[in-house]
Design a protein around this motif. Structure first.
Motif, PDB file in Angstrom:
ATOM      1  N   ASN A 205      29.807  33.990  38.744  1.00  0.00           N
ATOM      2  CA  ASN A 205      29.868  35.158  38.111  1.00  0.00           C
ATOM      3  C   ASN A 205      31.396  35.742  38.181  1.00  0.00           C
ATOM      4  O   ASN A 205      31.782  36.771  37.496  1.00  0.00           O
ATOM      5  CB  ASN A 205      28.930  36.341  38.363  1.00  0.00           C
ATOM      6  N   LEU A 206      31.965  35.292  39.022  1.00  0.00           N
ATOM      7  CA  LEU A 206      33.332  35.729  39.514  1.00  0.00           C
ATOM      8  C   LEU A 206      34.571  34.694  39.580  1.00  0.00           C
ATOM      9  O   LEU A 206      34.409  33.764  39.995  1.00  0.00           O
ATOM     10  CB  LEU A 206      33.394  36.550  40.928  1.00  0.00           C
ATOM     11  N   PRO A 207      35.764  34.881  38.950  1.00  0.00           N
ATOM     12  CA  PRO A 207      36.003  36.003  38.455  1.00  0.00           C
ATOM     13  C   PRO A 207      35.237  36.034  36.824  1.00  0.00           C
ATOM     14  O   PRO A 207      35.234  37.176  36.340  1.00  0.00           O
ATOM     15  CB  PRO A 207      37.305  36.092  38.061  1.00  0.00           C
ATOM     16  N   TYR A 208      35.136  34.748  36.307  1.00  0.00           N
ATOM     17  CA  TYR A 208      34.335  34.716  35.041  1.00  0.00           C
ATOM     18  C   TYR A 208      32.807  34.118  35.185  1.00  0.00           C
ATOM     19  O   TYR A 208      32.843  33.069  35.683  1.00  0.00           O
ATOM     20  CB  TYR A 208      35.213  34.168  33.829  1.00  0.00           C
ATOM     21  N   ASN A 209      32.109  34.746  34.533  1.00  0.00           N
ATOM     22  CA  ASN A 209      30.685  33.852  33.965  1.00  0.00           C
ATOM     23  C   ASN A 209      30.952  32.657  32.936  1.00  0.00           C
ATOM     24  O   ASN A 209      31.907  33.187  31.833  1.00  0.00           O
ATOM     25  CB  ASN A 209      29.680  35.065  33.660  1.00  0.00           C
ATOM     26  N   THR A 211      29.323  32.048  30.494  1.00  0.00           N
ATOM     27  CA  THR A 211      29.070  32.475  29.229  1.00  0.00           C
ATOM     28  C   THR A 211      30.219  33.210  28.428  1.00  0.00           C
ATOM     29  O   THR A 211      30.174  33.553  27.274  1.00  0.00           O
ATOM     30  CB  THR A 211      27.829  33.609  29.172  1.00  0.00           C
ATOM     31  N   GLU A 212      31.060  33.617  29.306  1.00  0.00           N
ATOM     32  CA  GLU A 212      32.322  34.318  28.848  1.00  0.00           C
ATOM     33  C   GLU A 212      33.425  33.437  28.448  1.00  0.00           C
ATOM     34  O   GLU A 212      34.316  33.936  27.814  1.00  0.00           O
ATOM     35  CB  GLU A 212      32.823  35.577  29.959  1.00  0.00           C
ATOM     36  N   TYR A 213      33.380  32.154  28.948  1.00  0.00           N
ATOM     37  CA  TYR A 213      34.586  31.440  28.283  1.00  0.00           C
ATOM     38  C   TYR A 213      34.143  30.127  27.513  1.00  0.00           C
ATOM     39  O   TYR A 213      35.068  29.281  27.175  1.00  0.00           O
ATOM     40  CB  TYR A 213      35.610  31.021  29.702  1.00  0.00           C
ATOM     41  N   ARG A 258      23.973  35.302  30.883  1.00  0.00           N
ATOM     42  CA  ARG A 258      24.663  36.503  29.937  1.00  0.00           C
ATOM     43  C   ARG A 258      24.190  37.709  30.556  1.00  0.00           C
ATOM     44  O   ARG A 258      25.258  38.623  30.804  1.00  0.00           O
ATOM     45  CB  ARG A 258      24.232  36.222  28.643  1.00  0.00           C
ATOM     46  N   ALA A 261      26.601  38.488  33.584  1.00  0.00           N
ATOM     47  CA  ALA A 261      28.049  38.729  33.336  1.00  0.00           C
ATOM     48  C   ALA A 261      28.113  40.320  33.107  1.00  0.00           C
ATOM     49  O   ALA A 261      29.394  40.791  33.464  1.00  0.00           O
ATOM     50  CB  ALA A 261      28.268  38.182  31.975  1.00  0.00           C
ATOM     51  N   LYS A 264      28.381  42.486  37.288  1.00  0.00           N
ATOM     52  CA  LYS A 264      29.188  41.989  38.397  1.00  0.00           C
ATOM     53  C   LYS A 264      29.517  42.871  39.609  1.00  0.00           C
ATOM     54  O   LYS A 264      29.552  44.086  39.277  1.00  0.00           O
ATOM     55  CB  LYS A 264      30.706  41.473  37.957  1.00  0.00           C
TER      56      LYS A 264
END
Length: 268
Positions: A205-209, A211-213, A258, A261, A264
């Protein structure tokens, strides 16, 4: 001189000695590989489709339930490997011999198992294997090898509150069902929101999940077969076949990711 010669003769066996630390509610016990190989419940075991070796394997093994005296079905255990892999294991599956059955395979120092990969290490000295894993959808993450520790712990949601979905959600909400799948299939290697015991893979989940990329279809494909999306010979993430993670369960897992995300914790 005789004592020195005896010590020198014992050094190879001492060097190969291994111990498994089992920590239960009533205290701790260290089991040596010699002790477990001689355990009265130990037996020769054939595993037709071994997860670590990707082929049929033969082991000397002890039913894991034999080492879990006093453990109840509602308890929760964690198996820790020497590389930081930490498998979360509901006790009910470990104690039940009717369907899938958990066994502790023990490597005999005199008959070492084959090496895994180029590192030269085997799956030993202790490896949790299963007979009839399909009976309870036992996935690859529930086959921890190179185990050094087995311990009883509070449930994941109690230990790591930052992993919890929104408490307003119903118990049977797909997101909560996905949280259960995350604990079973992901938490052995990954942390999320900086919480978890594993020290093997990146935070999800950190820095990005993810599902975000990653597009939803690509993320599904990656979970099923990581090498099909990004070929990397050193990659250690296993693929999750439908026999261990059904399409509905994968839907639930992605719904949880999702959802998280948007939950956080602070990065620092």
């Amino acid at each position: 001189m005789r004592a020195l010669l005896l010590l020198l003769a014992l050094l190879p066996a001492m060097a190969n000695a291994a111990e498994l630390l089992v920590e239960l509610a009533d205290g701790s016990h260290r089991y040596s590989s010699a002790e477990l190989l001689a355990h009265p419940a130990s037996r020769e075991l054939e595993i037709p489709a071994d997860v670590a070796y990707k082929r049929a394997m033969h082991y000397r093994a002890v039913p894991l339930a034999e080492l879990l005296e006093g453990v109840k079905a509602e308890d929760h255990l964690q198996a820790v490997a020497d590389d930081g892999f930490a498998a979360e294991l509901p006790a009910a599956a470990l104690l039940d011999a009717k369907g899938a059955r958990a066994w502790l395979a023990v490597e005999d120092p005199a008959k070492p198992w084959p090496a895994l990969g180029k590192a030269g290490k085997s799956a030993g000295p202790f490896y949790l294997v299963w007979t009839h894993p399909e009976a309870e959808q036992i996935g690859a993450e529930q086959w921890p090898f190179r185990m050094v520790r087995l311990r009883i712990l509070a449930p994941v949601a109690e230990r790591f509150p930052a992993l919890r979905p929104d408490p307003a959600l119903a118990v049977d909400d797909p997101i909560n069902l996905g949280f259960a799948q995350f604990q079973k299939n992901c938490l052995a290697c990954h942390r999320l929101n900086k919480q978890g015991d594993a020290a093997f893979g990146p935070d999800l989940n950190l820095p990005y999940n993810p599902t975000e990329y990653l597009r939803a279809d690509l993320l599904r494909r990656y979970i099923r077969d990581p090498q099909s999306l990004r070929h990397w010979p050193q990659a250690r993430m296993p693929g999750f076949a439908a026999t261990a993670l059904s399409e509905d369960q994968l839907d639930h897992l992605l719904a949880y990711l999702r959802h998280m995300a948007g939950r956080k914790v602070a990065a620092d």
